[in-house]
Design an enzyme around this catalytic site. Structure first.
Site, PDB file in Angstrom:
ATOM      1  N   ASN A  46     -33.519 -13.954  29.368  1.00 17.46           N
ATOM      2  CA  ASN A  46     -34.177 -13.058  28.417  1.00 17.46           C
ATOM      3  C   ASN A  46     -34.158 -13.697  27.031  1.00 17.46           C
ATOM      4  O   ASN A  46     -33.095 -13.944  26.460  1.00 17.46           O
ATOM      5  CB  ASN A  46     -33.446 -11.716  28.406  1.00 17.46           C
ATOM      6  CG  ASN A  46     -34.101 -10.703  27.502  1.00 17.46           C
ATOM      7  OD1 ASN A  46     -34.173 -10.899  26.295  1.00 17.46           O
ATOM      8  ND2 ASN A  46     -34.565  -9.606  28.082  1.00 17.46           N
ATOM      9  N   GLN A  47     -35.334 -13.973  26.479  1.00 13.81           N
ATOM     10  CA  GLN A  47     -35.388 -14.715  25.210  1.00 13.81           C
ATOM     11  C   GLN A  47     -34.769 -13.927  24.059  1.00 13.81           C
ATOM     12  O   GLN A  47     -34.125 -14.517  23.173  1.00 13.81           O
ATOM     13  CB  GLN A  47     -36.830 -15.081  24.864  1.00 13.81           C
ATOM     14  CG  GLN A  47     -36.907 -16.051  23.681  1.00 13.81           C
ATOM     15  CD  GLN A  47     -38.330 -16.469  23.369  1.00 13.81           C
ATOM     16  OE1 GLN A  47     -39.159 -15.634  22.990  1.00 13.81           O
ATOM     17  NE2 GLN A  47     -38.616 -17.749  23.542  1.00 13.81           N
TER      18      GLN A  47
ATOM     19  N   THR B 115       0.821  -1.213   0.000  1.00 14.14           N
ATOM     20  CA  THR B 115       0.000   0.000   0.000  1.00 14.14           C
ATOM     21  C   THR B 115       0.855   1.263   0.000  1.00 14.14           C
ATOM     22  O   THR B 115       1.894   1.337   0.660  1.00 14.14           O
ATOM     23  CB  THR B 115      -0.915   0.007   1.228  1.00 14.14           C
ATOM     24  OG1 THR B 115      -1.772  -1.132   1.169  1.00 14.14           O
ATOM     25  CG2 THR B 115      -1.764   1.265   1.285  1.00 14.14           C
TER      26      THR B 115
ATOM     27  N   PRO C 245       0.520   5.856  -0.156  1.00  9.17           N
ATOM     28  CA  PRO C 245      -0.415   6.944   0.155  1.00  9.17           C
ATOM     29  C   PRO C 245      -1.461   7.177  -0.931  1.00  9.17           C
ATOM     30  O   PRO C 245      -2.599   7.540  -0.636  1.00  9.17           O
ATOM     31  CB  PRO C 245       0.504   8.160   0.315  1.00  9.17           C
ATOM     32  CG  PRO C 245       1.813   7.586   0.744  1.00  9.17           C
ATOM     33  CD  PRO C 245       1.925   6.278   0.020  1.00  9.17           C
TER      34      PRO C 245
ATOM     35  N   ARG D  13     -24.977 -11.792  35.097  1.00  5.41           N
ATOM     36  CA  ARG D  13     -25.500 -10.431  35.234  1.00  5.41           C
ATOM     37  C   ARG D  13     -27.010 -10.463  35.468  1.00  5.41           C
ATOM     38  O   ARG D  13     -27.755 -11.089  34.692  1.00  5.41           O
ATOM     39  CB  ARG D  13     -25.184  -9.618  33.984  1.00  5.41           C
ATOM     40  CG  ARG D  13     -25.793  -8.225  33.932  1.00  5.41           C
ATOM     41  CD  ARG D  13     -25.199  -7.299  34.953  1.00  5.41           C
ATOM     42  NE  ARG D  13     -25.596  -5.913  34.705  1.00  5.41           N
ATOM     43  CZ  ARG D  13     -25.558  -4.966  35.618  1.00  5.41           C
ATOM     44  NH1 ARG D  13     -25.130  -5.243  36.844  1.00  5.41           N
ATOM     45  NH2 ARG D  13     -25.921  -3.746  35.313  1.00  5.41           N
TER      46      ARG D  13
ATOM     47  N   ILE E 140       2.252   0.435   7.154  1.00  7.56           N
ATOM     48  CA  ILE E 140       3.028  -0.803   7.161  1.00  7.56           C
ATOM     49  C   ILE E 140       3.134  -1.352   8.582  1.00  7.56           C
ATOM     50  O   ILE E 140       3.740  -0.741   9.466  1.00  7.56           O
ATOM     51  CB  ILE E 140       4.426  -0.574   6.558  1.00  7.56           C
ATOM     52  CG1 ILE E 140       4.295  -0.013   5.135  1.00  7.56           C
ATOM     53  CG2 ILE E 140       5.221  -1.874   6.573  1.00  7.56           C
ATOM     54  CD1 ILE E 140       3.449  -0.850   4.187  1.00  7.56           C
TER      55      ILE E 140
ATOM     56  N   GLU F  11      -5.697  -6.213   3.787  1.00  5.03           N
ATOM     57  CA  GLU F  11      -5.562  -7.406   2.934  1.00  5.03           C
ATOM     58  C   GLU F  11      -6.572  -7.377   1.785  1.00  5.03           C
ATOM     59  O   GLU F  11      -7.069  -8.411   1.342  1.00  5.03           O
ATOM     60  CB  GLU F  11      -5.730  -8.705   3.754  1.00  5.03           C
ATOM     61  CG  GLU F  11      -4.877  -8.802   5.007  1.00  5.03           C
ATOM     62  CD  GLU F  11      -3.400  -8.988   4.731  1.00  5.03           C
ATOM     63  OE1 GLU F  11      -2.896  -8.361   3.793  1.00  5.03           O
ATOM     64  OE2 GLU F  11      -2.743  -9.733   5.467  1.00  5.03           O
TER      65      GLU F  11
END
Length: 419
Positions: free
Chosen positions: A315-316, A164, A166, A305, A195, A401
């Site tokens: 909690n479903q 790569t 600029p 918690r 880099i 990548e």
């Protein structure tokens, strides 16, 4: 036979720490085993399970306890990475005759997923280092392999990948860094941006223009630290990936021996892209490790918690969210493993499967980590809790990548081409 030899070495060196791979992560109040539905060992051979155990344990003991400190103090953990190299992780898919472990691409993804549960940023650098070592091993001549690979595999020296610039990110074929041949040297001028390891590493695998415009004018040179005319920009301040330094790499009449060219003139872009095919599934595997850890952290948090008089696990809505996270985690893992097999077998669909795996896994794994943070509520936003670091560290995987937009371009071009 190479894999058997590597297994023996890894098992021997890791025998004192091999145990059931439980995660030891900051902010996780309880240690529970891995739920069957997301167990990453399913479908693996006995040898692969051994690699995986060693990598998980190394992540738990050598990386996770330091992950937050490396991030906050921006420490490049050289000695820890050298310990990883002693286990064979410095040149995982480099050939054994130059110090590598000679393992497969699938073995590599298994190892990187496990290591990333301990520190994504450090593992991601190790993955880039492995890519560079493989490029020299695969495209270098015998003299180059023997000169560079042993020190890279032991991580006595570290490597950086320089593509790569600029002005050329996604459009890598338009790079401008030039290399003019003068006698037995090339004279490099130009700069590389973003880099990983820049300034702290020893070997720079550099794509530069030795010919005309376009990809066929690009060559690949190995530049050694200390070369006259090589310098570095300031250390960048980043959202994540803070355990690895990022700098610009600058060439000002930098003299590099012709003997350091990988392959022939004009082959550099092809070499770079072949390196990136593996790099894409490597970085996707790092995302996978973060997501795997985050699912477990979220599960453990929901179980302890309490809100409105009962644990969040009742909690479903949160149950269903957790189920979706687990499903996307396993789907990502399956895609990465299939892409790794295709690349190892040099199948015609390898490039496209690597692109699909990188696109899907880095997007979905980021969403998994982000949802895990949300499940932690305000605690998830505190740096005492590991989940926020996983979110910060893997966000960049959707960019590097090859951005995920470029992955979509590669896939769509194949779909729309004349078959």
């Amino acid at each position: 036979m190479a894999a058997v030899g590597a297994l023996s070495r890894i098992s021997r060196l890791g025998s004192t720490v091999c145990r059931n791979h439980r995660l030891m992560l900051s902010g996780c109040s309880q240690r529970r085993g891995i739920a069957a539905c997301i167990d990453p060992s399913y479908g693996l051979t006995d040898e692969q399970k051994e690699f995986q155990k060693v990598a998980f344990d190394f992540a738990a003991n050598e990386m996770a306890p330091h992950m937050a400190e490396w991030d906050q103090k921006e420490i490049f953990p050289v000695e820890t990475m050298r310990k990883a190299a002693q286990l064979g992780f410095g040149g995982i898919y480099v050939q054994p005759d130059v110090g590598g472990s000679g393992l497969s691409r699938l073995d590599t993804t298994i190892i990187f997923e496990a290591l990333s549960t301990g520190c994504v940023s450090t593992t991601a650098y190790i993955s880039i280092h492995n890519m560079c070592a493989w490029m020299i091993d695969s495209f270098g001549n015998e003299e180059q392999r023997e000169k560079f690979c042993p020190d890279l595999c032991s991580m006595e020296k570290f490597a950086s990948y320089c593509l790569t610039e600029p002005g050329s990110g996604s459009d890598a074929a338009s790079l401008l860094t030039s290399a003019q041949r003068k006698g037995d040297h090339y004279i490099l001028n130009g700069s590389k941006a973003f880099i990983s390891g820049g300034g702290d590493t020893d070997i720079y695998v550099v794509m530069c223009r030795t010919g005309g415009k376009g990809p066929k004018g690009i060559s690949c040179l190995v530049v050694e630290k200390g070369a006259p005319g090589l310098s570095f920009g300031k250390k960048e301040k980043k959202v994540g990936w803070n355990s690895q330094p990022t700098r610009a790499v600058i060439f000002e009449d930098c003299a590099v021996p012709v003997a350091n060219r990988l392959g022939e003139e004009g082959q550099g872009f092809s070499i770079a892209m072949k390196g990136l095919n593996g790099g894409r599934i490597n970085i996707a595997s790092c995302s996978l490790g973060a997501a795997h850890a985050s699912v477990q952290l979220a599960r453990d948090h929901l179980l302890v918690r309490k809100q409105f008089g009962e644990t969040l696990s009742n909690n479903q809505f949160l149950q269903f969210k957790l189920a979706e996270m687990a499903t996307k985690l396993v789907a990502s893992r399956l895609m990465i493993h299939e892409a790794a097999k295709a690349l190892q077998e040099n199948r015609p669909d390898a490039v496209f499967l690597c692109s699909m795996a990188k696109l899907f896994a880095t997007d979905e794994c980021f969403n998994i980590c982000n949802q895990a943070l949300q499940m932690h509520g305000g605690y998830g936003y505190l740096k005492d809790y590991a989940v926020q670091q996983f979110v910060r560290d893997i966000r960049v995987h959707q960019i590097l990548e090859g951005t995920n937009e470029v992955m979509r371009m590669i896939i769509s071009r194949n779909l729309l081409s004349d078959l």
